[in-house]
Design a protein around this motif. Structure first.
Motif, short mmCIF file in Angstrom:
data_model
loop_
_atom_site.label_atom_id
_atom_site.label_comp_id
_atom_site.label_asym_id
_atom_site.label_seq_id
_atom_site.Cartn_x
_atom_site.Cartn_y
_atom_site.Cartn_z
N TRP A 1 1.05 -1.09 0.04
CA TRP A 1 -0.03 0.02 0.00
C TRP A 1 0.91 1.27 -0.20
O TRP A 1 1.90 1.39 0.92
CB TRP A 1 -1.02 0.04 1.08
N GLU A 2 0.71 2.12 -0.87
CA GLU A 2 1.68 3.21 -1.01
C GLU A 2 1.57 4.21 0.05
O GLU A 2 2.18 5.17 0.04
CB GLU A 2 1.46 3.91 -2.59
N GLY A 3 0.40 4.34 0.71
CA GLY A 3 -0.10 5.21 1.51
C GLY A 3 0.27 5.10 2.89
O GLY A 3 1.18 4.20 3.04
N ARG A 4 -0.61 5.61 4.09
CA ARG A 4 -0.43 5.54 5.19
C ARG A 4 -1.22 4.39 5.96
O ARG A 4 -1.92 3.79 5.35
CB ARG A 4 -0.62 6.77 6.10
N LYS A 5 -0.84 4.04 7.20
CA LYS A 5 -1.55 2.89 7.83
C LYS A 5 -3.22 3.40 7.93
O LYS A 5 -3.75 4.47 7.94
CB LYS A 5 -1.05 2.74 9.11
N THR A 6 -4.08 1.92 8.11
CA THR A 6 -5.48 2.32 8.08
C THR A 6 -5.53 2.97 9.44
O THR A 6 -5.05 2.96 10.58
CB THR A 6 -6.01 0.84 8.58
N GLY A 7 -6.73 3.83 9.25
CA GLY A 7 -7.07 4.83 10.49
C GLY A 7 -8.37 5.56 10.22
O GLY A 7 -8.66 5.77 8.96
N ASN A 8 -8.82 6.18 11.16
CA ASN A 8 -10.00 6.85 10.96
C ASN A 8 -9.64 8.47 10.95
O ASN A 8 -10.14 9.42 11.51
CB ASN A 8 -10.84 6.97 12.31
N TYR A 9 -8.81 8.69 9.81
CA TYR A 9 -8.34 10.00 9.51
C TYR A 9 -8.56 10.19 7.89
O TYR A 9 -8.42 9.35 7.20
CB TYR A 9 -7.00 10.35 9.96
N LYS A 10 -8.69 11.31 7.47
CA LYS A 10 -8.69 11.75 6.08
C LYS A 10 -7.24 12.06 5.54
O LYS A 10 -6.48 12.16 6.21
CB LYS A 10 -9.59 13.20 5.77
N TRP A 11 -7.05 12.12 4.39
CA TRP A 11 -5.82 11.97 3.75
C TRP A 11 -5.36 13.26 3.98
O TRP A 11 -3.83 13.06 4.01
CB TRP A 11 -5.80 11.64 2.28
N TYR A 12 -5.74 14.30 4.07
CA TYR A 12 -4.98 15.45 4.43
C TYR A 12 -4.77 15.65 5.90
O TYR A 12 -4.16 16.95 6.18
CB TYR A 12 -5.69 16.72 3.90
N GLU A 13 -5.22 14.79 6.81
CA GLU A 13 -4.86 15.02 8.31
C GLU A 13 -3.81 14.29 8.84
O GLU A 13 -3.38 13.46 8.01
CB GLU A 13 -6.33 14.40 9.10
N ILE A 14 -3.41 14.87 9.91
CA ILE A 14 -2.37 14.52 10.58
C ILE A 14 -2.89 12.86 10.88
O ILE A 14 -3.78 12.57 11.42
CB ILE A 14 -1.99 15.20 11.93
N GLN A 15 -1.71 11.80 10.76
CA GLN A 15 -2.09 10.52 11.27
C GLN A 15 -2.86 10.24 12.46
O GLN A 15 -3.82 9.81 12.50
CB GLN A 15 -0.95 9.61 10.98
#
Length: 205
Positions: free
Chosen positions: A104-118
């Motif tokens: 997966w090229e992006g960040r880890k699974t989580g309840n955040y939107k792509w533009y938010e701090i992880q």
């Protein structure tokens, strides 16, 4: 004495993990450009420290800044910041829970939107107050005092306090001797100065 954790009522906080520093951590030139494009950008651009910037008793300095897009932010209010982050959108996308592939090229699974701090940083207001900043992995006590509203990365933790007596205790050779007897060690003579260990240090009454 009482343990630091009890003395502070547990108020030791971790630094900020963005999940992709290349997008969120910027230099002064980029900061100035984003503010010039849209003056509202300065509302969410914060002076930013890494663990290596923290030195014992020294006033912290850094030429880096954090785009602090906390959970729930309306990115449409910050068009210049949105344009900046969009160039990293693929790397910023949270991994869907149903994703089955290996890469997966992006960040880890989580309840955040792509533009938010992880990570959710519900205690972010503590960074705006007088505080002690602690680098996570160093060879000896390196606690510093900050009144300039620096935010700091996940290689640090902070203690929000106006108690400079505590700063002196933490930086003392006696306290450091004790921490090195309980903290995890790293290669090269380094120790972990993490909240789980710092919270056990004794503060004389």
């Amino acid at each position: 004495s009482v343990p630091v954790g009890e003395y502070l009522k547990g108020k030791i906080f971790y630094g900020i993990k963005t999940g992709f520093n290349e997008a969120f951590v910027i230099d002064k030139e980029t900061k100035n450009r984003l503010i010039k494009e849209d003056n509202k950008s300065k509302e969410i651009i914060k002076p930013f420290l890494a663990g290596r910037d923290i030195k014992r008793y020294k006033k912290p300095e850094s030429d880096k800044y954090l785009i602090f897009t906390k959970r729930g932010i309306d990115i449409e209010h910050y068009p210049a910041v949105k344009r900046h982050l969009e160039q990293y959108k693929k790397q910023l996308m949270p991994k869907p829970k149903e994703f089955k592939g290996d890469k997966w090229e992006g960040r880890k699974t989580g309840n955040y939107k792509w533009y938010e701090i992880q990570d959710a940083v519900d205690y972010y207001a503590e960074f705006e107050k007088p505080k002690i900043i602690i680098p996570a992995i160093v060879k000896s006590a390196s606690y510093c005092w900050d009144e300039n509203k620096f935010y700091s990365n996940d290689k640090t933790s902070i203690i929000q306090t106006e108690d400079k007596y505590l700063l002196g205790i933490l930086n003392s050779s006696a306290c450091d001797f004790y921490l090195k007897s309980i903290a995890a060690t790293k290669r090269g003579g380094y120790f972990e100065y993490k909240p789980m260990y710092v919270s056990k240090l004794p503060v004389p009454k």
